[in-house]
Design an enzyme around this catalytic site. Structure first.
Site, mmCIF file in Angstrom:
data_model
loop_
_atom_site.group_PDB
_atom_site.id
_atom_site.type_symbol
_atom_site.label_atom_id
_atom_site.label_comp_id
_atom_site.label_asym_id
_atom_site.label_seq_id
_atom_site.Cartn_x
_atom_site.Cartn_y
_atom_site.Cartn_z
ATOM 1 N N GLN A 51 0.810 -1.224 0.000
ATOM 2 C CA GLN A 51 0.000 0.000 0.000
ATOM 3 C C GLN A 51 0.843 1.274 0.000
ATOM 4 O OE1 GLN A 51 -2.474 -1.688 3.428
ATOM 5 N NE2 GLN A 51 -3.902 -0.290 2.437
ATOM 6 N N CYS A 91 -10.450 -0.117 3.969
ATOM 7 C CA CYS A 91 -9.044 -0.197 3.584
ATOM 8 C C CYS A 91 -8.516 1.215 3.378
ATOM 9 C CB CYS A 91 -8.923 -0.995 2.281
ATOM 10 S SG CYS A 91 -7.228 -1.176 1.700
ATOM 11 N N GLU A 134 -4.574 -8.111 5.066
ATOM 12 C CA GLU A 134 -3.226 -7.587 4.787
ATOM 13 C C GLU A 134 -2.385 -8.576 3.987
ATOM 14 O OE1 GLU A 134 -3.032 -4.551 5.219
ATOM 15 O OE2 GLU A 134 -4.652 -4.290 6.661
HETATM 16 C C1 QAP Z 1 -8.125 -3.583 7.217
HETATM 17 O O1 QAP Z 1 -8.238 -1.237 7.313
HETATM 18 C C2 QAP Z 1 -9.390 -4.000 7.909
HETATM 19 O O2 QAP Z 1 -12.061 4.093 4.423
HETATM 20 C C3 QAP Z 1 -7.486 -2.330 7.772
HETATM 21 O O3 QAP Z 1 -11.656 6.622 5.231
HETATM 22 C C4 QAP Z 1 -10.505 -3.174 7.999
HETATM 23 O O4 QAP Z 1 -7.262 0.210 8.696
HETATM 24 C C5 QAP Z 1 -9.462 -5.228 8.500
HETATM 25 C C6 QAP Z 1 -9.618 3.455 7.045
HETATM 26 C C7 QAP Z 1 -11.655 -3.575 8.656
HETATM 27 C C8 QAP Z 1 -10.596 -5.625 9.169
HETATM 28 C C9 QAP Z 1 -11.712 -4.811 9.252
HETATM 29 C C10 QAP Z 1 -10.507 3.249 6.020
HETATM 30 C C11 QAP Z 1 -9.415 4.765 7.475
HETATM 31 C C12 QAP Z 1 -8.880 2.364 7.678
HETATM 32 C C13 QAP Z 1 -11.184 4.309 5.428
HETATM 33 C C14 QAP Z 1 -8.074 0.013 7.821
HETATM 34 C C15 QAP Z 1 -10.965 5.613 5.858
HETATM 35 C C16 QAP Z 1 -10.083 5.837 6.889
HETATM 36 C C17 QAP Z 1 -8.898 1.085 7.240
HETATM 37 CO CO CO Z 2 -6.299 -2.734 2.945
#
Ligand code: QAP
Ligand code: CO
Length: 167
Positions: A51, A91, A134
């Site tokens: 990413q 994400c 991830e």
């Molecule tokens: C992956 O995702 C994940 O749209 C990590 O505007 C997510 O940290 C695994 C984020 C959910 C399990 C459940 C996303 C921040 C953060 C957004 C994240 C945003 C600001 C996503």
């Molecule tokens: Co992601």
């Protein structure tokens, strides 16, 4: 430390395959620190090197409430998984999009930590989702690819439109 720039879907570079880390050296530890700072600043609960346009098998995760439990996974391998759960995922590379995805409920993973020591992690619930999400990034896969073609098209359209508006 440094905040790294995060690639946004549908950037082609999100589909590159990450290569294993041969040696967990100071340059990898610097990458881990910068990725952690970038994840905490976002804020997010997980970030894969893909990413930030570094195509090496490095992941940082912190799904704790207090944001004080950093998990570093280098060269992660899924040994086993079982059960199934549906979780609403987001994400950092797909900002503002949250969609339900079905994945195994529990996973056992081996990986190296930031000191290059091999460890085994048994994860369930949110942590299991995060680990799988991830690891997918390292394989060039973004969570929206689990959705229907119709939804993927809508998400691409929405993010491209937003990109134009912020230029
Ligand atoms: C992956 O995702 C994940 O749209 C990590 O505007 C997510 O940290 C695994 C984020 C959910 C399990 C459940 C996303 C921040 C953060 C957004 C994240 C945003 C600001 C996503
Ligand atoms: Co992601």
């Amino acid at each position: 430390m440094a905040i790294l720039q995060i690639l946004h879907y549908p950037d082609e570079r999100l589909h590159k395959i990450a290569v294993p880390v041969a040696d967990v050296d100071d340059s990898i530890r610097k990458l881990v620190r910068d990725m952690a700072e970038t994840m905490y600043a976002a804020p997010g609960i997980g970030l894969a090197a893909t990413q930030v346009d570094v195509h090496r098998q490095v992941i940082v995760i912190d799904s704790s409430e207090a944001k004080n439990d950093l998990l570093v996974l280098i060269n992660p391998q899924i040994l086993s998984c079982d059960g199934m759960q549906e979780y609403e995922e987001g994400c950092l590379s797909v900002p503002g999009v949250y969609e339900k995805v079905k994945r195994p409920e529990r996973v056992t993973v081996t990986a190296l930590d930031a000191e290059g020591r091999l460890f085994t992690l048994e994860a369930a619930g949110l942590l299991a989702v995060c680990v799988q999400h991830e690891i997918d990034h390292l394989k060039g896969k973004v969570f929206v690819e689990y959705l229907s073609q119709l939804k993927q098209g809508r998400i691409k359209h929405k993010l491209k439109k937003r990109l134009r508006e912020t230029m």
